[in-house]
Design a protein around this motif. Structure first.
Motif, PDB file in Angstrom:
ATOM      1  N   ASP A 154       0.883  -1.072  -0.038  1.00 24.90           N
ATOM      2  CA  ASP A 154       0.021  -0.149   0.056  1.00 24.90           C
ATOM      3  C   ASP A 154       0.758   1.373  -0.008  1.00 24.90           C
ATOM      4  N   ASP A 176     -10.053  -9.765   2.387  1.00 22.47           N
ATOM      5  CA  ASP A 176      -9.051  -9.742   1.407  1.00 22.47           C
ATOM      6  C   ASP A 176      -9.664  -9.799   0.099  1.00 22.47           C
ATOM      7  N   GLU A 177     -10.733 -10.444  -0.102  1.00 20.87           N
ATOM      8  CA  GLU A 177     -11.696 -10.667  -1.392  1.00 20.87           C
ATOM      9  C   GLU A 177     -12.150  -9.210  -1.730  1.00 20.87           C
ATOM     10  N   LYS A 210     -10.546  -6.277  -1.057  1.00 17.80           N
ATOM     11  CA  LYS A 210      -9.447  -5.463  -1.439  1.00 17.80           C
ATOM     12  C   LYS A 210      -9.197  -5.739  -2.653  1.00 17.80           C
ATOM     13  N   GLN A 211      -9.142  -7.013  -3.109  1.00 16.80           N
ATOM     14  CA  GLN A 211      -8.512  -7.678  -4.563  1.00 16.80           C
ATOM     15  C   GLN A 211      -9.532  -7.170  -5.573  1.00 16.80           C
ATOM     16  N   ALA A 212     -10.915  -6.915  -4.890  1.00  8.37           N
ATOM     17  CA  ALA A 212     -11.964  -6.320  -6.041  1.00  8.37           C
ATOM     18  C   ALA A 212     -11.742  -4.658  -6.157  1.00  8.37           C
TER      19      ALA A 212
END
Length: 872
Positions: free
Chosen positions: A335, A627-628, A630-632
């Motif tokens: 980040d 986590d999903e 953030k990945q999106a």
């Protein structure tokens, strides 16, 4: 191993032991007792207290931390850092001392490959159990286990919270580092790198044990930087891979080579260390400020600037250092790369500001030096520290160079007063319900189940009635209290959104909900006033949210998301939300930016957000793992805390944010949005305020009415009003200039007349008169004009009355009279007393004022007499 490998090895090891991996939380903690995250366990504090359910019984994490209580030691010792990383494995009521000890030894010896013969262990002086487990579970012999006291082997946050005995692993660095005998004898030779805390008790602010925690827990901390020193076989943290890169860049920027001069090395270490901390603070949303965590950041950045100057460079060093930090640390913290522009701009601006301030501070120091005999004032040293950002050691050096001794005792006294004020301000406690009462309510009621995403009414049992003194057995009309229930449609304030209002009704009473707030983790409270009847715990109740209030708030929250996305498009990605307030019909949005937003940019932003609303974009909400999300591409806002499962609010194809607030169901439901104010609220921080929905209609209608009334007064169509006003303003400015010329000519004529009528006293011209002027400026202008005409040996005393009946007086002397010792104040002050005032000023002119203008003639007579006496 390099730093990234050390971190990954630790996390992978504990994942294999059944731990869930948790990424680092932001440096801004979700804890009102702390400015910054100071330990790896801080994000898990609610789990240790039993206030919330942990994401798993076992977790492992890496956590960025900042402590500045020993900032003066940074660079001077091998151990002090303001920023450091803690690797940790945690058990929430699962395993305890035996497994923690066994795994720590296995990791240290079998995985990291440390020589068991070089490892020492310490335990708390009263912890017989831990010592026995070390002997049973590991190869460490009894002679390499030492007992230490509270200061060394008992862990707590130094604020109210969890704590317990700890056990530490040390590495023997060999005879080159001093005498043998273990950590109790020499903690330089024996370097502590792994701390196992057996969290068993809850403590108060004064280190009193309040009782056992609900469950026995394990909190460990392995200092990443310290282990890097050991595994990379270097003499101190500044020779590890990360700091080697930072020191090299600091040397390039200052034209200095590390290792050639100890004083220069100290400055390079401070530049490298503080640049790293500052980069992480800014990336997590901390901006320079005069107090709080912003002051911590400002202090660090200014120490960087000061040490760069000591190395002989006036050039900016922070842009290059930020780049070096990101390159060295982005492997563990990707980040940082996303926040590069923000960090560079904030750090550069602050460095430039202090580069300008440093000159002012030095000038202040020089003033004190010129007026001092042997001591440099501690008060001024504190002012240089507090106002100009000068570290006290810099002030001490300046004083020493001038042959002065700094009054350090007085400086320390003022610093301690400031620390006490800061500690008092940081302590929680605003007279509301204390946490232990909320915990008692939670035990009776359980966690709060929020139903408000789907419904605005719900039945529930009044679980607990609360007041600052404890739980209540009942309440009656007029009472103010708090209510905790097991299920509620009321939204508790969070994420900038205000808490819901509404009504709670039972068979015997009616409660007006005036606010809804989070209490402790997982529990929310309703602040209420008993409007009628009486209520008691256990009653069935109907909870009804104020629909209009909630709907208007939801409009503002969705509008905030649309504004956020649009701001980043227009201004840049750095315009990330740094604070918000979402109210019915209104919103406030804070963001980092380095100049005022132009009117064209504001117009562009407003056009874009309203165009997006008119296109009626879909508004969808999904619940998914963090986590999903953030990945999106979901945006996480500065300083907000998120669980492992989050809500993601998506608006159209332009906004996707992590958000627990309430929103409209379609984009058009937001209604119009108008930006009503843009302003600075601090260094590099701006604020935009806007209105939405019905309030936006009301605002627009009011603006239209103003425009229509202006047009009516001008006798012109509305679309021509602006041009007509501009034309009138130009004409008015022209008339004002002409009037100024005429007035100046008139005043000059008055001055010539007064000069011609001057009386002569022993060769000195004396003028005393009342004149007709508009204000004090004109009176001063006439007095100076008269004095200029007379040029030599002249006293001019003039007076006038103001429109509100007060008196103003002025006395001006020519320079030759001043040289002869004549002073204007003794002439004017007695006269000013006549009209009820006093005289002020020095040199060749003083002025006075008084509330009684009716006595101006008498005052002028007094002044005339004193003027004649002064020059005769």
């Amino acid at each position: 191993m390099d730093t990234n490998q050390i971190r990954e090895t630790f996390l992978s090891f504990y994942e294999e032991k059944g731990h869930r991996r948790i990424d680092s939380a932001p440096l801004i903690p979700n804890d009102p007792t702390l400015l910054l995250n100071v330990a790896g366990m801080v994000p898990f504090k609610p789990f240790f207290l039993g206030d919330a359910e942990p994401p798993a019984p076992r977790v492992t994490s890496f956590q960025k931390c900042v402590r500045t209580n020993d900032i003066e030691n940074v660079g001077r010792t091998t151990r002090h850092l303001t920023f450091f990383e803690m690797l940790g494995n945690f058990s929430f009521g699962d395993y305890f001392k035996r497994d923690a000890i066994r795994w720590a030894w296995e990791l240290s010896t079998d995985v990291y490959g440390l020589d068991p013969e070089k490892l020492w262990v310490t335990v708390y002086e009263d912890d017989d159990e831990a010592e026995q487990l070390w002997l049973e579970e590991t190869d460490v012999p009894a002679e390499r286990i030492q007992r230490l006291g509270v200061e060394d082997n008992y862990w707590w946050t130094h604020n109210a919270g969890p704590g317990g005995p700890c056990s530490e692993i040390y590495y023997d660095r060999g005879p080159a580092w001093g005498e043998e005998g273990g950590p109790a004898v020499n903690d330089e030779r024996y370097l502590e790198f792994y701390n196992l805390v057996f969290m068993q008790y809850e403590l108060d602010d004064d280190f009193n044990e309040l009782g056992p925690l609900p469950k026995q827990n394990v909190d460990t901390g392995l200092g990443l930087e310290r282990l890097a020193v050991i595994l990379q076989d270097v003499e101190d943290v500044f020779h590890t891979d990360v700091f080697a890169a930072l020191l090299a860049r600091a040397g390039e920027l200052t034209g200095t080579t590390y290792g050639e001069d100890e004083d220069a090395d100290l400055s390079l270490r401070i530049i490298a260390e503080h640049a790293r901390t500052s980069t992480f603070l800014i990336a997590d949303g901390v901006l320079p400020a005069k107090e709080g965590r912003g002051y911590v950041l400002r202090r660090l950045l200014r120490r960087v600037v000061r040490h760069a100057r000591l190395l002989g460079t006036d050039a900016a060093v922070m842009p290059g250092m930020v780049d070096a930090v990101i390159e060295a640390m982005k492997g563990g913290y990707p980040d940082l790369e996303k926040q590069r522009e923000l960090v560079e701009r904030v750090a550069t601006a602050e460095e430039a500001d202090f580069s300008r301030v440093i000159a002012s501070g030095l000038a202040k120091a020089e003033e004190v030096i010129e007026g001092s005999d042997d001591t440099f004032s501690g008060d001024v040293a504190f002012e240089l520290h507090d106002t100009f950002g000068f570290p006290v050691d810099l002030t001490a050096e300046i004083a020493e160079d001038a042959g002065l001794t700094l009054d350090r005792d007085r400086f320390d006294e003022l610093m301690e007063e400031q620390r006490q004020r800061a500690r008092a301000a940081a302590k929680k406690g605003d007279g509301g319900v204390p946490d232990d009462v909320y915990r008692a309510a939670a035990e009776a009621v359980g966690a709060t189940d929020f139903l408000g995403y789907e419904q605005l009414e719900a039945e529930a049992t009044l679980g607990a009635l609360l007041a600052p003194g404890g739980l209540l057995e009942g309440a009656s009309e007029g009472d103010t209290l708090e209510v905790v229930v097991g299920r509620t449609p009321f939204y508790a304030e969070g994420g900038g959104q205000v808490g819901d209002h509404g009504v709670i009704e039972t068979e015997t009473g009616r409660l007006r909900v005036v606010d809804t707030q989070p209490a402790i983790e997982g529990v929310q409270t309703h602040r209420v006033v008993v409007e009628a009847g009486e209520v008691r715990p256990g009653q069935q109740a109907m909870l009804s949210v104020d629909t209009d209030y909630r709907t208007a708030t939801a409009r503002s929250h969705s509008a905030t998301h649309i504004l956020h996305a649009t701001m980043k498009e227009v201004l840049g990605d750095h315009a990330q939300q740094a604070g918000s307030l979402v109210q019915p019909g209104r919103l406030r949005f804070d963001f980092p930016h380095f100049e005022s937003v132009t009117s064209d940019q504001l117009a562009d932003i407003e056009r874009t957000i309203n165009r997006r609303v008119l296109h009626n974009p879909h508004v969808t909400t999904e619940v998914m793992p963090l986590d999903e999300a953030k990945q999106a591409g979901a945006v996480a806002n500065f300083g907000d805390k998120y669980g492992q499962v989050v809500r993601v609010v998506t608006i159209g194809d332009f906004s996707k944010e992590l958000c627990g607030g309430t929103h409209v169901t379609t984009g058009a439901g937001v209604g119009p949005i108008y930006l009503v104010r843009e302003e600075s609220i601090g260094s590099n921080t701006r604020r935009i305020e806007a209105v939405t929905g019905v309030d936006a209609h009301r605002y627009a209608r009011n603006e239209m009415q103003v425009a229509e009334e202006v047009a009516r007064l001008l006798g012109a169509p509305t679309d021509e009003a602006v041009g007509r006003v501009q034309s009138l303003m130009e004409r008015l400015r022209g008339v004002e200039k002409e009037l100024e010329k005429v007035r100046a000519q008139a005043l000059a004529g008055v001055a010539r007349s007064l000069a011609e009528d001057a009386q002569r006293v022993d060769g000195t011209a004396v003028v005393t008169a009342e004149v007709d002027v508009a204000d004090g400026d004109e009176l001063r202008q006439v007095a100076l004009e008269v004095r200029g005409i007379l040029s030599e040996r002249a006293v001019v005393v003039l007076g006038a009355t103001t429109s509100d009946g007060k008196a103003i007086l002025i006395c001006a002397l020519t320079s030759d009279l001043v040289e002869d010792g004549v002073e204007p104040r003794p002439i004017l002050h007695p006269a000013a007393q006549v009209v009820g005032g006093g005289a002020g000023g020095r040199g060749d002119m003083v002025q006075a004022g008084g509330k009684d203008g009716s006595k101006l003639d008498e005052a002028l007579e007094v002044a005339a007499r004193l003027a004649r006496e002064a020059v005769s």
